[in-house]
Design a protein around this motif. Sequence first.
Motif, PDB file in Angstrom:
ATOM      1  N   ALA A   1       6.893  54.595  41.300  1.00 55.08           N
ATOM      2  CA  ALA A   1       5.790  54.123  40.456  1.00 55.08           C
ATOM      3  C   ALA A   1       4.466  54.495  41.116  1.00 55.08           C
ATOM      4  CB  ALA A   1       5.888  52.614  40.260  1.00 55.08           C
TER       5      ALA A   1
ATOM      6  N   TYR B   1       0.356  53.468  42.041  1.00 60.42           N
ATOM      7  CA  TYR B   1      -0.495  52.324  42.321  1.00 60.42           C
ATOM      8  C   TYR B   1      -1.892  52.806  42.662  1.00 60.42           C
ATOM      9  CZ  TYR B   1       3.889  49.772  42.652  1.00 60.42           C
ATOM     10  OH  TYR B   1       5.122  49.222  42.376  1.00 60.42           O
TER      11      TYR B   1
ATOM     12  N   THR C   1       3.210  47.046  46.977  1.00 56.36           N
ATOM     13  CA  THR C   1       3.764  45.863  46.298  1.00 56.36           C
ATOM     14  C   THR C   1       3.482  44.591  47.062  1.00 56.36           C
ATOM     15  OG1 THR C   1       5.896  46.196  47.394  1.00 56.36           O
ATOM     16  CG2 THR C   1       5.616  47.190  45.219  1.00 56.36           C
TER      17      THR C   1
ATOM     18  N   THR D   1      -1.705  42.131  44.975  1.00 61.94           N
ATOM     19  CA  THR D   1      -2.499  42.707  43.892  1.00 61.94           C
ATOM     20  C   THR D   1      -3.985  42.719  44.228  1.00 61.94           C
ATOM     21  OG1 THR D   1      -2.534  40.541  42.813  1.00 61.94           O
ATOM     22  CG2 THR D   1      -0.842  42.106  42.095  1.00 61.94           C
TER      23      THR D   1
ATOM     24  N   PRO E   1      -0.580  48.380  39.746  1.00 59.33           N
ATOM     25  CA  PRO E   1       0.103  49.490  39.076  1.00 59.33           C
ATOM     26  C   PRO E   1      -0.876  50.260  38.209  1.00 59.33           C
ATOM     27  CG  PRO E   1       1.366  47.457  38.872  1.00 59.33           C
ATOM     28  CD  PRO E   1       0.024  47.082  39.408  1.00 59.33           C
TER      29      PRO E   1
ATOM     30  N   PRO F   1       1.826  51.127  33.224  1.00 61.93           N
ATOM     31  CA  PRO F   1       2.124  49.751  33.592  1.00 61.93           C
ATOM     32  C   PRO F   1       2.397  48.930  32.338  1.00 61.93           C
ATOM     33  CG  PRO F   1      -0.237  50.151  33.674  1.00 61.93           C
ATOM     34  CD  PRO F   1       0.406  51.469  33.410  1.00 61.93           C
TER      35      PRO F   1
ATOM     36  N   TYR G   1       7.097  42.933  41.544  1.00 63.07           N
ATOM     37  CA  TYR G   1       6.477  43.784  40.532  1.00 63.07           C
ATOM     38  C   TYR G   1       5.262  43.071  39.962  1.00 63.07           C
ATOM     39  CZ  TYR G   1       6.056  46.800  36.418  1.00 63.07           C
ATOM     40  OH  TYR G   1       5.604  47.664  35.459  1.00 63.07           O
TER      41      TYR G   1
END
Length: 344
Positions: free
Chosen positions: A49, A51, A63, A66, A71, A79, A128
Amino acid sequence: MALAALLIPGTFVASTAEAKTTAAVACTFTDWVQGQWYTTGSIVKFQGAYYIAEHDNPGYSPTESTWYWDPTSCGDTPPPANCNYPDWVQGQFYATGAIVKFQGAYYIAEHDNPGYSPTESTWYWDPYNCGGTNPPGPGGFPVSEAVFNQMFPSRNSFYTYAGLINALSAYPGFANTGDDTTKKREAAAFLANVNHETGGLVYIKEINEAAYPNYCHPELPYGCPAGQSAYYGRGPLQLSHNFNYKAAGDALGLPLLTNPWLVEQDPAISWKASLWFWNTQTGAGTMTAHNAMVNNQGFGQTIRTINGSIECNGGNPTQVQARVTAYQNFTSRLGVSPGDNLYC
């Protein structure tokens, strides 16, 4: 005791607005590199993924928080638009890429699995980001069970989250004083020191307990009724010495002087004994660890209180750094800055 060093993630790109536009049309961003410095707007590929760095960081995992990473869209991997993923179901087969909700947080399957718990192994599941942060735990404790499990992925099953929550009633001001940032910093500071003292909540007691008969002080009026070598370190902050067992037991209404083994047998008592020290004792410092955090004196003062006579003032900078690194990791997980005065 054993210590734990925790650092992680990054790469480089233009401004945040420019990067978000670019991400939608090309997926040429480089893989995240542990320990590499990333500026705001950097985009990296991590575990399939993409970011984008929301704030500068020294290579934290995409991960992990935040606050540092979110994402971002990249070709066919946008996302999620919302957080309508289903609750995890035990024993249900999950294919790689499946997203579930578990204990108030979201997880994505990194490998096919037959319904393993999302907090059991990062080989199968990773946290996630889904439109927000993890909610607080019971009673408003700023660390949810999901985040607690992420902080201590290899913890001994003795150290239960339920035991910690149960213990909070003994000191209701702990991680519950001041604004939200202060509460989160205190919780992170306590758990970072706990992490260091127990090797990531792995050790319940001193590895070589028989080597510490000096933890008994028979000259005190109450002596050492549990035996000459009974007062070795136990629990999250490794409570030791007969005078500490006596004082903690008196404060908590528990027979810890005569039965110090309770601290290694009952998870709630183990947590309570450490919270007693955190909230009421100045140790080798000049203030309690609780007061250090709620009065904005900084994480360094908690180290001084807990083990300052050995580690501070240049005594053992490696161990001090290990505590600080864990604290920085835990504050990032809770979405707050670590504040000033991190060292002692």
